[in-house]
Design an enzyme around this catalytic site. Structure first.
Site, PDB file in Angstrom:
ATOM      1  N   ASP A  67      -9.106  -0.684  11.435  1.00 37.18           N
ATOM      2  CA  ASP A  67      -8.510  -0.896  12.753  1.00 37.18           C
ATOM      3  C   ASP A  67      -8.112   0.418  13.417  1.00 37.18           C
ATOM      4  O   ASP A  67      -8.141   1.480  12.800  1.00 37.18           O
ATOM      5  CB  ASP A  67      -7.300  -1.839  12.652  1.00 37.18           C
ATOM      6  N   ASN A 136       4.271  -9.430   7.360  1.00 40.50           N
ATOM      7  CA  ASN A 136       3.993 -10.754   7.931  1.00 40.50           C
ATOM      8  C   ASN A 136       2.706 -11.358   7.373  1.00 40.50           C
ATOM      9  O   ASN A 136       2.220 -12.356   7.884  1.00 40.50           O
ATOM     10  CB  ASN A 136       3.913 -10.671   9.465  1.00 40.50           C
ATOM     11  N   HIS A 138      -0.276  -9.893   7.358  1.00 48.63           N
ATOM     12  CA  HIS A 138      -1.521  -9.523   8.039  1.00 48.63           C
ATOM     13  C   HIS A 138      -2.411  -8.663   7.150  1.00 48.63           C
ATOM     14  O   HIS A 138      -1.961  -7.997   6.228  1.00 48.63           O
ATOM     15  CB  HIS A 138      -1.263  -8.874   9.408  1.00 48.63           C
ATOM     16  N   GLU A 143      -3.115 -10.638  12.824  1.00 47.34           N
ATOM     17  CA  GLU A 143      -1.738 -11.104  12.798  1.00 47.34           C
ATOM     18  C   GLU A 143      -1.676 -12.618  12.550  1.00 47.34           C
ATOM     19  O   GLU A 143      -2.667 -13.326  12.790  1.00 47.34           O
ATOM     20  CB  GLU A 143      -1.072 -10.790  14.144  1.00 47.34           C
TER      21      GLU A 143
HETATM   22  P1  PGA Z   1       1.878  -0.216   5.076  1.00 48.50           P
HETATM   23  O1  PGA Z   1       1.086  -1.194   6.024  1.00 48.50           O
HETATM   24  O2  PGA Z   1       0.923   0.209   4.008  1.00 48.50           O
HETATM   25  O3  PGA Z   1       2.293   0.903   5.958  1.00 48.50           O
HETATM   26  O4  PGA Z   1       3.032  -0.983   4.513  1.00 48.50           O
HETATM   27  C1  PGA Z   1       0.282  -2.190   5.488  1.00 48.50           C
HETATM   28  C2  PGA Z   1      -0.192  -3.065   6.594  1.00 48.50           C
HETATM   29  O5  PGA Z   1       0.546  -3.251   7.580  1.00 48.50           O
HETATM   30  O6  PGA Z   1      -1.299  -3.606   6.465  1.00 48.50           O
END
Ligand code: PGA
Length: 246
Positions: A67, A136, A138, A143
């Protein structure tokens, strides 16, 4: 699903790097799907180390990132392009033309999404996709929603994601509201998936993803039906399974 639980973040990073390195050794011209965020940073550090010790070469590897924020230029320190260059690509022998990251500054975002999805398909598909998991649930920037989004698409970021990612920005107002993300179907087409989860902050999301119902409300739960997923978690992220005696 093969779940590996390790002691801490350091072990997780080393093990993740070994899994990626094994993939590259087995198929030097493989296609990797890569993730950003805090979790894979240690894995990238270990991969850089393996490369500088000449134990590993990325010379034949092609990569596709999950992304990118919409509206940030490549040289913006918070773009995922910048993150990947600084944390991995500038330190390894990958060919520039083999690096693919969605262009968040494309004038026509919908066209960029189609082009990106086509490029993944034209590469022969992703051999190993590295994923983090959001608080969450995702994966990529898919999302929680009422349905699983299939292909690479434009996403409106969830307020929880904006809040979580504001730690990298001067304040939450500056976190972009939109991003381009591979879709759930794009991710599920990867031949193998490596899901990384570290810290107690991810414990609930990981538990829901692996032990809860498969629902677009917890996008990572779709991984339960993929035929080749390695879940690599540290004890803190895995703690809810211990509590529930799973
Ligand atoms: P993070 O993010 O590794 O910074 O916790 C993971 C994500 O949001 O997919």
């Amino acid at each position: 699903m093969n779940t590996i639980v390790v002691k801490d973040y350091n072990e997780l990073s080393k093990m993740a790097a070994s899994i990626v390195a094994e993939q590259i050794t087995a198929k030097p011209e493989c296609v990797l799907g890569l993730a950003t965020g805090s979790t894979p940073l240690g894995m990238y550090r270990e991969l850089v180390k393996k490369c500088s010790e000449q134990k590993l070469s990325f010379s034949g590897v092609r990569t596709f990132n999950l992304d990118e924020y919409i509206g940030l230029s490549k040289n913006n320190e918070n773009s995922y392009y910048y993150y990947m260059m600084k944390n991995l690509f500038e330190h390894i022998d990958i060919k520039t033309e083999n690096i693919h990251i969605p262009d968040g500054s494309a004038v026509d975002v919908d066209e960029e999404c189609v082009k990106y999805e086509n490029a993944i398909n034209a590469s022969g598909g992703i051999d190993l996709q590295v994923l983090g998991i959001g608080k969450n649930g995702h994966i990529g920037f898919n999302e929680p929603d009422l349905y699983f989004e299939a292909a690479t698409h434009k996403v409106r970021l969830d307020s929880e994601t904006i809040q979580a990612n504001s730690r990298f920005f001067p304040n939450s107002d500056q976190v972009p509201r939109y991003a381009v993300s591979m879709g759930v179907k794009t991710i599920m087409k990867a031949k193998r998936i490596l899901l990384l989860a570290s810290s107690g902050e991810k414990a609930e999301a990981l538990y829901k993803a692996l032990a809860g119902p498969i629902t677009p409300d917890v996008p990572a739960s779709i991984l339960q039906v993929h035929q080749d997923v390695v879940v690599l978690a540290d004890e803190s992220a895995y703690c809810m399974f211990r509590k529930k005696g799973a």
